[in-house]
Design a protein around this motif. Structure first.
Motif, PDB file in Angstrom:
ATOM      1  N   LEU B 209       0.753  -1.401   0.266  1.00  0.00           N
ATOM      2  CA  LEU B 209      -0.353  -0.006   0.147  1.00  0.00           C
ATOM      3  C   LEU B 209       0.651   1.254   0.134  1.00  0.00           C
ATOM      4  O   LEU B 209       0.991   2.713  -0.517  1.00  0.00           O
ATOM      5  CB  LEU B 209      -0.581   0.627   1.378  1.00  0.00           C
ATOM      6  CG  LEU B 209      -1.987  -0.743   1.228  1.00  0.00           C
ATOM      7  CD1 LEU B 209      -2.737  -0.752   2.660  1.00  0.00           C
ATOM      8  CD2 LEU B 209      -3.713   0.066  -0.187  1.00  0.00           C
ATOM      9  N   GLY B 212       2.043   2.708  -2.973  1.00  0.00           N
ATOM     10  CA  GLY B 212       1.097   3.026  -4.059  1.00  0.00           C
ATOM     11  C   GLY B 212       0.200   2.028  -4.658  1.00  0.00           C
ATOM     12  O   GLY B 212      -0.598   1.973  -5.649  1.00  0.00           O
ATOM     13  N   VAL B 213       0.161   0.646  -4.446  1.00  0.00           N
ATOM     14  CA  VAL B 213      -0.269  -0.430  -4.894  1.00  0.00           C
ATOM     15  C   VAL B 213      -1.975  -0.486  -3.893  1.00  0.00           C
ATOM     16  O   VAL B 213      -1.675  -0.454  -3.066  1.00  0.00           O
ATOM     17  CB  VAL B 213       0.321  -1.644  -5.010  1.00  0.00           C
ATOM     18  CG1 VAL B 213      -0.104  -2.948  -5.590  1.00  0.00           C
ATOM     19  CG2 VAL B 213       1.838  -1.708  -5.585  1.00  0.00           C
ATOM     20  N   ASP B 214      -2.750  -0.400  -5.191  1.00  0.00           N
ATOM     21  CA  ASP B 214      -3.827  -0.903  -4.199  1.00  0.00           C
ATOM     22  C   ASP B 214      -3.977  -2.354  -3.888  1.00  0.00           C
ATOM     23  O   ASP B 214      -4.658  -2.651  -4.653  1.00  0.00           O
ATOM     24  CB  ASP B 214      -5.427  -0.142  -5.822  1.00  0.00           C
ATOM     25  CG  ASP B 214      -6.528  -0.586  -4.892  1.00  0.00           C
ATOM     26  OD1 ASP B 214      -6.785  -1.124  -4.061  1.00  0.00           O
ATOM     27  OD2 ASP B 214      -7.592   0.210  -5.889  1.00  0.00           O
ATOM     28  N   TYR B 215      -4.135  -2.664  -2.926  1.00  0.00           N
ATOM     29  CA  TYR B 215      -3.732  -3.913  -2.556  1.00  0.00           C
ATOM     30  C   TYR B 215      -5.375  -5.039  -2.560  1.00  0.00           C
ATOM     31  O   TYR B 215      -5.095  -5.451  -3.104  1.00  0.00           O
ATOM     32  CB  TYR B 215      -3.081  -3.740  -1.300  1.00  0.00           C
ATOM     33  CG  TYR B 215      -2.874  -4.906  -0.208  1.00  0.00           C
ATOM     34  CD1 TYR B 215      -1.481  -5.310  -1.033  1.00  0.00           C
ATOM     35  CD2 TYR B 215      -3.482  -6.144   0.576  1.00  0.00           C
ATOM     36  CE1 TYR B 215      -0.956  -7.254  -0.489  1.00  0.00           C
ATOM     37  CE2 TYR B 215      -3.440  -7.087   0.816  1.00  0.00           C
ATOM     38  CZ  TYR B 215      -2.252  -7.714  -0.039  1.00  0.00           C
ATOM     39  OH  TYR B 215      -1.647  -9.353   0.707  1.00  0.00           O
TER      40      TYR B 215
END
Lengths: 258, 315
Positions: B209, B212-215
């Motif tokens: 997260l 910047g990953v939309d986990y």
């Protein structure tokens, strides 16, 4: 600058954060201190957008954070949690390379490689570049993860107990690195820290929480005083000031402090 | 990444494949070789399914002992087959056709995957031992139900069901193989394309997260793809139990890294190689006196046991 307004969070029936409003000025190191269960980590996790508040608002440079896309947020705020992913077989260089993910989505460009090399250089990790992180000592691993966060090149760094389980030498190394990030590169650093002496000697500003509420906040000179720390921790403090900084002695309380 | 090792493992697989197709075939291109090619294709697809699903599932779950098979995916598939035969009789095979059953299984796997996702990954990463225990208990409960149904059906239907309980490469139909190949290529392609994303997901929810990953969305997508692969491998070659763990862990060791660009192809080579080797032994050496399942479970179960003992307290 990050500011929070009337932040609250409840887990089940338990309130862990109640109506907290404070600010974290740009280009300063701010330490979040307080006893266990005071809500320090909860507050930090909300700043990192790993938790969402039940009430209240967080502003990054006057902009509500939930209006910022997660991918963009990762270029402005980087977070380091307590030493994760220990059983991963990655070299230090590969790990630090992940810090560039918000920019390159995985394929490193020349700029990315420079940022990675700079971050490794900054923490003097160059000899360990090809070492595997699962073979490093706890302190070295923490440095490697910090390097990843630095390579993210964000204005703001959030760290959750970065000194956990580290020996004194590594702890000093990490704190000096944070100080230099702030002084030399103008980054904003917010960290949760338990060691009051590191907080007092390396930060510009202290935010103290107790039982989910803001207890006090302000510059170190105003906040690190016997009376305030005694009130915060319910411990007898003796603060020794010398030219090398201040030393908070709470190890052998005088009188009746059970 | 150790490129030479990767190359040599694929060469080894290729050699095994050629030996498998040509050994004692009498170069009979009318019957023996086409039949063997069909089995080879099933092994190739099944191997890729098992390898990709195991590695991606482990990256999401954040440990090296869980695989989709252990989390009950396969037992749900078997229960579904038993229920079909129980409710509709062997005519269900006619009624739905091979492809109907295949696509229904894929849908069912997706539904199960959704439940697993809602339940297990609710708070990010749960306790590994709890997950392992839950998976084993779920598998046990579902298998018992399946057994209960099996003993209530007629002997003829029972024989049909018994066929589903064993991994086998003999029951593939060319048509089904075509659908499966398209799906596997599609899913494996998507997974390979998102290899950098998978590397980040393996760092854990919080680190992903903060990079910047939309986990939640990515994990949902990847689990969806895993479910498709498990369904394909279950309906193509049957249950494979511990094989995923063996394949994934051997791939980590051989690849010398946890980057997905290395582990995914390496695991595929290991899985396909193991399938061909086991089938070769069964066909040429043991003369069908034992089954592929028994051979593979012997190797992989032993490895799983060793892994549990070796990594005790670290997993």
């Amino acid at each position: 600058m990050i500011s929070v307004h009337n932040l609250s969070k409840r887990y089940g029936g338990r309130t862990v954060l109640a109506d907290v409003s404070t600010r974290f000025p740009a280009r300063q190191v701010t330490s979040l201190i307080g006893p266990n269960g005071a809500g320090k980590t909860t507050l930090l996790m909300m700043l990192a957008r790993l938790l969402s508040p039940d009430q209240g608002e967080i502003l990054l440079a006057e902009q509500p954070v939930h209006d910022i896309r997660l991918a963009d947020y990762a270029r402005r705020v980087a977070t380091l949690r307590q030493s994760p992913g220990i059983n991963l077989r990655l070299t230090v260089e590969e790990l630090v390379g992940f810090g560039r993910f918000p920019y390159s989505r995985g394929t490193l460009t020349e700029t990315d490689r420079h940022a990675v090399a700079d971050a490794i250089e900054f923490l003097s990790l160059t000899p360990l570049r090809q070492a595997y992180i699962d073979e490093l000592s706890g302190g070295q691993r923490q440095m490697a993860f910090l390097a990843m966060t630095i390579a993210q090149q964000t204005d703001c760094l959030l760290l959750d107990e970065p000194l956990n389980n580290l020996d004194m030498k590594h702890a000093v190394q990490i704190m000096r690195a944070l100080r230099r990030l702030c002084d030399e590169q103008g980054r904003t650093v917010v960290l949760v820290i338990h060691d009051i002496n590191f907080a007092a000697n390396y930060s510009d500003r202290i935010v103290a929480l107790k039982q989910g509420r803001l207890h006090f906040s302000g510059p170190v000179a105003d906040t690190v005083t016997e009376a305030r720390l005694q009130d915060l921790y319910d411990l007898d403090f003796d603060i020794v000031r010398s030219e090398r900084g201040r030393l908070c002695n709470y190890f052998n309380p005088q009188g009746d402090w059970s | 990444m150790r490129r030479p090792l990767m190359l040599s493992s694929w060469v080894a697989v290729l050699v095994l494949a050629v030996v498998f197709v040509l050994l004692n075939s009498g170069l009979d291109t009318d019957y023996i070789i086409p039949k063997r090619l069909l089995r080879l294709a099933a092994m190739g697809l099944g191997g890729v399914c098992i390898a990709f699903s195991a590695i991606v599932f482990q990256s999401i779950a954040g440990n090296r002992i869980l695989t989709p098979a252990i989390m009950g995916y396969e037992s749900v598939y078997l229960l579904f087959q038993a229920l079909l035969v129980w409710l509709l009789g062997t005519s269900s095979l006619m009624l739905m056709g091979q492809n109907g059953n295949f696509f229904a299984s894929v849908l069912l796997m997706l539904a199960y995957s959704w439940v697993i996702h809602r339940w297990l990954f609710r708070d990010g990463r749960s306790n590994v031992y709890f997950l392992l225990l839950l998976g084993l208990v779920l598998t046990m409960v579902i298998s018992t139900l399946t057994q209960f149904i099996q003993v209530t059906v007629s002997p003829g239907e029972f024989a049909v069901l018994q066929g589903y309980n064993e991994a086998s490469f003999n029951r593939v139909r060319p048509g089904q193989l075509g659908y499966a190949a398209v799906l596997v290529l599609l899913v494996a392609g998507v997974m390979l394309r998102s290899r950098a994303l998978l590397d980040v997901i393996a760092l854990g929810r919080e680190q992903a997260l903060s990079l910047g990953v939309d986990y939640p969305r990515c994990v949902r997508q990847q689990l969806f793809l895993v479910a498709v692969l498990v369904a394909i491998s279950a309906s193509l070659v049957g249950p494979t139990a511990f094989m995923g763990i063996f394949v994934a862990n051997l791939a980590y060791a051989l690849a010398g890294t946890t980057r997905h660009r290395a582990t995914l192809p390496m695991a595929s080579a290991v899985a396909v190689g193991l399938f061909i080797l086991a089938q070769l032994l069964v066909e040429q050496v043991l003369n069908y006196r034992t089954t592929v399942t028994i051979l593979i479970n012997l190797i992989c179960g032993g490895y799983f046991l060793a892994l549990m003992i070796r990594t005790r307290g670290r997993a």
